[in-house]
Write an enzyme that holds these catalytic residues in place. Structure first.
Site, PDB file in Angstrom:
ATOM      1  N   ASN A   9       0.866  -1.180   0.000  1.00  0.00           N
ATOM      2  CA  ASN A   9       0.000   0.000   0.000  1.00  0.00           C
ATOM      3  C   ASN A   9       0.899   1.226   0.000  1.00  0.00           C
ATOM      4  OD1 ASN A   9      -1.793   2.046   0.450  1.00  0.00           O
ATOM      5  ND2 ASN A   9      -2.391   1.387   2.515  1.00  0.00           N
ATOM      6  N   TRP A  10       1.042   1.836  -1.164  1.00  0.00           N
ATOM      7  CA  TRP A  10       1.957   2.974  -1.285  1.00  0.00           C
ATOM      8  C   TRP A  10       1.351   4.269  -0.754  1.00  0.00           C
ATOM      9  CZ3 TRP A  10       4.646   2.310  -6.767  1.00  0.00           C
ATOM     10  CH2 TRP A  10       5.527   1.221  -6.690  1.00  0.00           C
ATOM     11  N   LYS A  11       0.084   4.236  -0.391  1.00  0.00           N
ATOM     12  CA  LYS A  11      -0.567   5.432   0.166  1.00  0.00           C
ATOM     13  C   LYS A  11      -0.332   6.639  -0.751  1.00  0.00           C
ATOM     14  CE  LYS A  11      -0.226   3.303   4.652  1.00  0.00           C
ATOM     15  NZ  LYS A  11      -0.257   3.430   6.080  1.00  0.00           N
ATOM     16  N   HIS A  95      -9.686   1.065   4.408  1.00  0.00           N
ATOM     17  CA  HIS A  95      -8.442   1.308   5.148  1.00  0.00           C
ATOM     18  C   HIS A  95      -8.709   2.293   6.289  1.00  0.00           C
ATOM     19  CE1 HIS A  95      -4.428   2.618   6.133  1.00  0.00           C
ATOM     20  NE2 HIS A  95      -4.007   1.483   5.593  1.00  0.00           N
ATOM     21  N   GLU A  97      -7.131   4.733   7.348  1.00  0.00           N
ATOM     22  CA  GLU A  97      -6.898   6.148   7.012  1.00  0.00           C
ATOM     23  C   GLU A  97      -8.079   6.720   6.232  1.00  0.00           C
ATOM     24  OE1 GLU A  97      -3.011   5.584   5.308  1.00  0.00           O
ATOM     25  OE2 GLU A  97      -2.223   5.132   7.295  1.00  0.00           O
ATOM     26  N   GLY A 175       1.775   2.572  10.800  1.00  0.00           N
ATOM     27  CA  GLY A 175       2.697   3.695  10.664  1.00  0.00           C
ATOM     28  C   GLY A 175       3.320   4.141  11.973  1.00  0.00           C
ATOM     29  N   GLY A 236       2.675  -1.019   4.414  1.00  0.00           N
ATOM     30  CA  GLY A 236       2.641   0.386   4.048  1.00  0.00           C
ATOM     31  C   GLY A 236       4.044   0.936   3.857  1.00  0.00           C
ATOM     32  N   GLY A 237       4.574   1.594   4.882  1.00  0.00           N
ATOM     33  CA  GLY A 237       5.851   2.292   4.773  1.00  0.00           C
ATOM     34  C   GLY A 237       6.966   1.450   4.173  1.00  0.00           C
TER      35      GLY A 237
HETATM   36  P1  PGA Z   1       2.342   0.616   7.698  1.00  0.00           P
HETATM   37  O1  PGA Z   1       0.937   0.722   6.953  1.00  0.00           O
HETATM   38  O2  PGA Z   1       2.984  -0.677   7.223  1.00  0.00           O
HETATM   39  O3  PGA Z   1       3.099   1.832   7.271  1.00  0.00           O
HETATM   40  O4  PGA Z   1       2.064   0.575   9.152  1.00  0.00           O
HETATM   41  C1  PGA Z   1       0.140  -0.413   6.763  1.00  0.00           C
HETATM   42  C2  PGA Z   1      -1.149  -0.006   6.125  1.00  0.00           C
HETATM   43  O5  PGA Z   1      -1.627   1.090   6.439  1.00  0.00           O
HETATM   44  O6  PGA Z   1      -1.719  -0.733   5.298  1.00  0.00           O
END
Ligand code: PGA
Length: 266
Positions: A9-11, A95, A97, A175, A236-237
């Site tokens: 997930n590159w956000k 998600h 977020e 995150g 994510g990150g």
């Molecule tokens: P993160 O994000 O690995 O940066 O904690 C995971 C996600 O939000 O899918």
């Protein structure tokens, strides 16, 4: 037998100019055929990632990070499921977020789920509790409620045919560099299957893939994949770093090969 999935997930990172190169590098460094790999860039970078992967390794799928719950209309800035035809084959839904920043409720996530399935997109449905829920001992009931509400009104056999994947992502682990413990994540994965089974999921939901997400790295992925209940990770990150993805997918490959049996190792 459930697949082992690593979804990136590159956000809100990477634009059309740099997304293709990163996708290519990650594809090259993660060529593990037994692992299902998915890269989910921002909308504007879907075409670049699609084109890069078509050349580098078409086994890596492309996913979107959300869709709108309507097909078209006066929804400024939004993208609907049918618009992703030819761009993405997977989509992340619900998600935390999006729940936090876009006010997505469980009911809305459920509507998006229907749109994804209609459009032939494979959904990754995210659920997860807040820290105060876990501290108060209600993590499982919160996740159970999220899941039941999102699944309500959908034919479980249809969702199964669409390849629905659940991502358990405790909100306090996203995150933050904090992780759930592997055993807690595994207990939640089983609770998720139990909730799906009681909502009518075929076969007691034994075939429903459940990923863990929340500060997953190459250094901690083993703790989660050591749990038979967990089928991979939503990352994510760390998914923006080719070295990290190489380590995560390599570890996922061990689990996938073990599930396939001894013949797969050759
Ligand atoms: P993160 O994000 O690995 O940066 O904690 C995971 C996600 O939000 O899918």
């Amino acid at each position: 037998m459930r697949p082992v999935v690593v979804a990136a997930n590159w956000k809100m990172h990477t634009g059309p100019d740099d997304a293709g190169e990163l996708a290519r590098t990650i594809a090259r460094r993660t060529a593990e055929p037994s692992v299902v790999r998915v890269i989910c860039p921002p909308f504007v970078s879907l075409a670049a990632v699609r084109d890069a992967l078509a050349v580098e390794d078409p086994r890596v799928a492309v996913g979107a990070q959300t869709i709108h719950h309507e097909l078209q209309g006066a929804y400024t800035g939004e993208v609907s499921a049918p618009m992703l035809a030819g761009l993405a084959t997977w989509v992340i839904l619900g998600h935390s977020e999006r729940r936090r920043d876009a006010g997505e409720t469980d009911a809305l996530v459920g509507r998006k789920l229907g749109r994804a399935v209609e459009a032939g997109l494979r959904p990754i449905l995210c659920v997860g509790e807040q820290l105060e829920d876990r501290d108060a001992g209600r993590a499982e009931s919160v996740v159970d409620g999220q899941l039941r509400c999102a699944l309500a009104g959908h034919d479980p056999a249809g969702l199964e045919a669409a390849g629905l994947v659940i991502a358990y992502e405790p909100v306090w682990a996203i995150g933050t560099g904090r992780n759930a413990r592997g055993a807690d994540a595994a207990a939640m994965a089983e609770a998720i299957r139990a909730a799906a089974a009681s909502a009518g999921w075929p076969g007691g939901a034994a075939d429903l893939p459940v990923l863990y997400g929340g500060s997953v790295t190459s250094a901690n992925i083993a703790e989660f994949l050591a749990e038979p209940a967990i089928d991979g990770a939503l990352v994510g990150g760390a998914s923006l770093k080719a070295d990290e993805m190489a380590g995560i997918v390599a570890r996922a490959g061990l689990t996938a090969q073990a599930r396939l049996g001894p013949e797969s190792a050759s």
